[in-house]
Design an enzyme around this catalytic site. Structure first.
Site, short mmCIF file in Angstrom:
data_model
loop_
_atom_site.label_atom_id
_atom_site.label_comp_id
_atom_site.label_asym_id
_atom_site.label_seq_id
_atom_site.Cartn_x
_atom_site.Cartn_y
_atom_site.Cartn_z
N SER A 1 -14.54 -7.63 -6.36
CA SER A 1 -13.84 -8.68 -5.61
C SER A 1 -14.62 -9.11 -4.37
CB SER A 1 -12.46 -8.18 -5.18
OG SER A 1 -11.72 -7.79 -6.30
N CYS B 1 -10.85 -3.90 -9.22
CA CYS B 1 -9.55 -4.57 -9.26
C CYS B 1 -9.31 -5.24 -10.60
CB CYS B 1 -9.45 -5.58 -8.12
SG CYS B 1 -7.85 -6.39 -8.08
N CYS C 1 -6.13 -2.95 -10.11
CA CYS C 1 -4.95 -3.80 -9.91
C CYS C 1 -4.48 -4.53 -11.15
CB CYS C 1 -5.23 -4.87 -8.85
SG CYS C 1 -6.39 -4.43 -7.57
N LYS D 1 -3.67 -2.27 -14.38
CA LYS D 1 -2.54 -1.44 -13.95
C LYS D 1 -1.24 -2.24 -13.95
CE LYS D 1 -1.30 -1.86 -10.05
NZ LYS D 1 -1.85 -1.30 -8.83
N GLY E 1 -0.46 12.44 -5.05
CA GLY E 1 0.78 11.76 -4.67
C GLY E 1 0.51 10.43 -4.01
N TYR F 1 -1.10 6.20 -4.12
CA TYR F 1 -0.79 4.95 -4.83
C TYR F 1 -0.98 5.11 -6.34
CZ TYR F 1 -1.46 1.77 -0.71
OH TYR F 1 -1.38 1.09 0.46
N ILE F 2 -2.18 5.57 -6.71
CA ILE F 2 -2.54 5.56 -8.13
C ILE F 2 -1.65 6.53 -8.90
CG2 ILE F 2 -4.41 6.03 -9.77
CD1 ILE F 2 -6.37 4.95 -7.70
N GLU G 1 1.90 5.15 -9.35
CA GLU G 1 1.93 3.98 -10.24
C GLU G 1 1.78 4.42 -11.71
OE1 GLU G 1 0.40 0.51 -7.18
OE2 GLU G 1 -1.07 1.37 -8.53
N THR H 1 -8.04 -4.99 -2.36
CA THR H 1 -8.80 -6.18 -2.75
C THR H 1 -8.72 -7.31 -1.72
OG1 THR H 1 -8.83 -5.73 -5.07
CG2 THR H 1 -8.85 -8.05 -4.46
N ALA I 1 1.63 -3.19 -1.27
CA ALA I 1 2.69 -2.80 -2.19
C ALA I 1 2.21 -1.64 -3.02
CB ALA I 1 3.05 -3.97 -3.09
N HIS J 1 21.16 -16.67 -0.83
CA HIS J 1 22.22 -15.89 -1.46
C HIS J 1 22.46 -16.32 -2.89
CE1 HIS J 1 25.72 -13.33 -1.39
NE2 HIS J 1 26.40 -14.28 -1.99
N GLU K 1 17.77 -11.32 1.28
CA GLU K 1 18.58 -11.77 2.41
C GLU K 1 18.99 -10.62 3.32
OE1 GLU K 1 22.57 -13.34 1.53
OE2 GLU K 1 22.49 -12.34 -0.41
P1 NDP Z 1 -4.82 8.16 -2.10
O1 NDP Z 1 -5.77 8.50 -1.03
O2 NDP Z 1 -3.78 7.12 -1.88
O3 NDP Z 1 -4.05 9.48 -2.56
C1 NDP Z 1 -4.72 10.65 -2.93
C2 NDP Z 1 -3.69 11.69 -3.29
O4 NDP Z 1 -4.35 12.81 -3.83
C3 NDP Z 1 -2.89 12.18 -2.08
O5 NDP Z 1 -1.58 12.42 -2.50
C4 NDP Z 1 -3.60 13.50 -1.72
O6 NDP Z 1 -2.73 14.46 -1.20
C5 NDP Z 1 -4.03 13.98 -3.09
N1 NDP Z 1 -5.21 14.84 -3.07
C6 NDP Z 1 -6.42 14.59 -2.51
N2 NDP Z 1 -7.27 15.60 -2.76
C7 NDP Z 1 -6.60 16.51 -3.49
C8 NDP Z 1 -6.92 17.77 -4.04
N3 NDP Z 1 -8.14 18.29 -3.90
N4 NDP Z 1 -5.97 18.43 -4.75
C9 NDP Z 1 -4.74 17.90 -4.89
N5 NDP Z 1 -4.36 16.72 -4.39
C10 NDP Z 1 -5.28 16.03 -3.68
O7 NDP Z 1 -5.76 7.83 -3.35
P2 NDP Z 1 -5.52 7.06 -4.70
O8 NDP Z 1 -6.56 7.65 -5.60
O9 NDP Z 1 -4.11 7.09 -5.14
O10 NDP Z 1 -5.88 5.57 -4.32
C11 NDP Z 1 -7.09 5.24 -3.66
C12 NDP Z 1 -6.94 3.99 -2.84
O11 NDP Z 1 -6.87 2.87 -3.70
C13 NDP Z 1 -5.65 3.91 -2.03
O12 NDP Z 1 -5.78 4.52 -0.79
C14 NDP Z 1 -5.40 2.44 -1.92
O13 NDP Z 1 -6.01 1.92 -0.77
C15 NDP Z 1 -6.03 1.87 -3.16
N6 NDP Z 1 -5.00 1.48 -4.13
C16 NDP Z 1 -4.09 0.53 -3.80
C17 NDP Z 1 -3.11 0.14 -4.71
C18 NDP Z 1 -2.12 -0.88 -4.32
O14 NDP Z 1 -2.32 -1.56 -3.32
N7 NDP Z 1 -1.02 -1.04 -5.05
C19 NDP Z 1 -3.02 0.76 -6.02
C20 NDP Z 1 -4.00 1.76 -6.25
C21 NDP Z 1 -4.95 2.10 -5.34
P3 NDP Z 1 -2.38 14.59 0.38
O15 NDP Z 1 -1.38 13.55 0.67
O16 NDP Z 1 -1.86 15.98 0.49
O17 NDP Z 1 -3.70 14.40 1.09
#
Ligand code: NDP
Length: 451
Positions: free
Chosen positions: A16, A44, A49, A52, A176, A178-179, A182, A311, A341, A436, A441
């Protein structure tokens, strides 16, 4: 424009950010080429995006079919033809890839297929051939990163999850973010038994705590098993399934294991060291406010700089950079109040500060919340709540945070994002007439401060 080099701008990475910057630079008369090792489109369009969200749409039908009965419809047997869905999704990606190729060629941007490595401040090599440029732009994005535990080679990432040949009966998703949330929604909707394993106490670190707990409740109602404070120490393959050894010594069987534990800048093997480009400990390229690295002629934007991995942010960075390099206007990217989102089920939409951040920054804040069952579910019978929250700075009356979980949260939050960009006050929200009947709203009718 300089004629001492092959190009004015040579972009590595056709995602992107890279495509937007290259196209705009060419429109301003620059001689531009994009180097891409795969297909043009980037994370993306090809691995994030877009595919997904298509799979989110597909998985939502499961709930829609159930809802229909309350409205008098009888829906017969339903079954997901997963290979057919993947094929139609891939056909759409091919179409988009074609559009991206056309965008580049129609604007006179050359595409060089292959892996680019930076040789020096003005030279990039692709398959043994060297290209020179006045400015080099690195927009190579990120790649899934997984902890190196025994058996990790059995785990899939979001890349493979988007193209699984068949649906497993059960799946463990680690992470836990975004990815993870989702994909938990996608596979649960497809009828897969999903367990989400998180090391923390709640999903979605960094989001407003009310939203995190409300989403957990809704995901649990949809049959997703969330295991907090849980780690996986080893993965072993047993025929068609996998045995996971947990941190507490317990074991767990699953049909598939997916890791969504973050993404890392894809800078390895890019030649940054030989060119003297500075990176942070996690591999992210270090840039200043104009996206310039410590090497004057080398710039970087998007996920590879690890600021905000979204993106629309990469697009904004690309446009700001092109204006900076080729004029006329120069305007810095404003990273405040970026709406975003999560396409979980139900989805989340957020803009501005969480309550926790607002308290840390402003001290006492006013909080307004609204939780309700959406009108549709009075007849559908679905047990699902919608939740909305506004955070207000009492000194200025400005709305400094807006959060929503519920249908269309992404669509609704875009408009709220505009209002907040304009510095809207709570009084202005209240003076806006509602639409409404809608869920949106509620954002203009929340009158009672939370005690
Ligand atoms: P994130 O950084 O959002 O989440 C990573 C998750 O993995 C956290 O829950 C973290 O836990 C956990 N984690 C990291 N390392 C370990 C480990 N060694 N063992 C166990 N758990 C672990 O990453 P994502 O991969 O979900 O997404 C990457 C980025 O992509 C996002 O930050 C976002 O910016 C972008 N994205 C945006 C979307 C959207 O806008 N809808 C959709 C998808 C991606 P903890 O919380 O404990 O650190």
């Amino acid at each position: 424009m300089s004629h001492d080099y092959d190009y004015d701008l040579l972009t590595i990475g056709g995602g992107s950010g890279g495509v937007r910057a290259s196209r705009m630079a060419a429109q301003k008369g620059a001689r531009v080429a994009v180097i891409e090792e795969d297909r043009v489109g980037g994370t993306c369009v090809l691995r994030g995006c877009v595919p997904k969200k298509l799979l989110v749409y597909a998985s939502e039908y499961a709930g829609h079919f159930d809802d229909a009965a309350g409205f008098g419809w009888s829906v017969g047997d339903r079954e997901i033809d997963w290979p057919k869905l993947i094929a139609t999704k891939n056909a759409e990606l091919d179409r988009l890839n074609g559009i991206y190729n056309n965008i580049l060629s129609n604007n006179g941007v050359e595409t060089i297929i292959g892996r680019g490595t930076v040789v020096d401040a003005h030279t990039v090599e692709v398959a043994g051939k060297r290209y020179t440029a006045k400015n080099i732009l690195i927009a190579v994005g990120g790649w899934p990163s997984m902890p190196q535990i025994p058996g990790i080679e059995h785990a899939i990432s979001s890349n493979e999850a988007l193209d699984l040949p068949k649906l497993p009966k059960s799946m463990v998703i680690v992470g836990g973010g975004y990815i993870a949330v989702e994909f938990a929604g996608i596979f649960a909707g497809m009828g897969v038994e999903v367990t989400e394993v998180i090391r923390a106490d709640h999903l979605l670190r960094g989001f407003d705590m009310d939203l995190r707990t409300q989403l957990e409740a809704e995901m649990t109602k949809r049959g997703i098993n969330i295991l907090p404070h849980t780690t996986i120490e080893a993965i072993e393959k047993n025929g068609d399934s996998y045995t996971l050894t947990l941190g507490n010594g317990d074991t767990m069987e699953t049909g598939a294991i997916m890791y969504a534990t973050g993404r890392a800048p894809k800078t390895q093997g890019l030649g940054l060291e030989q060119a003297g480009v500075k990176t942070a400990a996690n591999g992210a390229i270090v840039v200043d406010e104009n996206f310039r690295t410590n090497v004057d002629s080398i710039f970087a934007i998007g996920d590879v700089i690890d600021r905000v991995a979204l993106t629309p942010v990469a697009l904004a960075e690309g446009m700001a950079l092109v204006n900076y390099l080729f004029g006329p206007e120069t305007k810095a990217v404003d990273y405040e109040n970026i709406p975003s989102a999560v396409f979980s089920q139900p989805p989340l939409g957020v803009v501005g500060l969480t309550e926790e951040e607002a308290v840390a920054r402003y001290g006492a804040v006013d909080v307004y919340t609204s939780g309700f069952k959406a009108m549709k579910h009075t007849l559908s019978g679905r047990d699902e709540r919608t939740f909305m929250k506004l955070i207000v700075d009492p000194k200025t009356d400005k709305v400094i945070g807006a959060h929503m979980m519920g249908p269309d949260a992404a669509e609704i939050m875009q408009g709220i994002g505009i209002a907040m960009k304009c510095g809207a006050t709570k009084a202005q929200f209240d003076a806006t007439i509602g639409i409404h009947p809608s869920a949106a709203e509620e954002f203009v009718t929340m009158r009672e401060k939370r005690g």
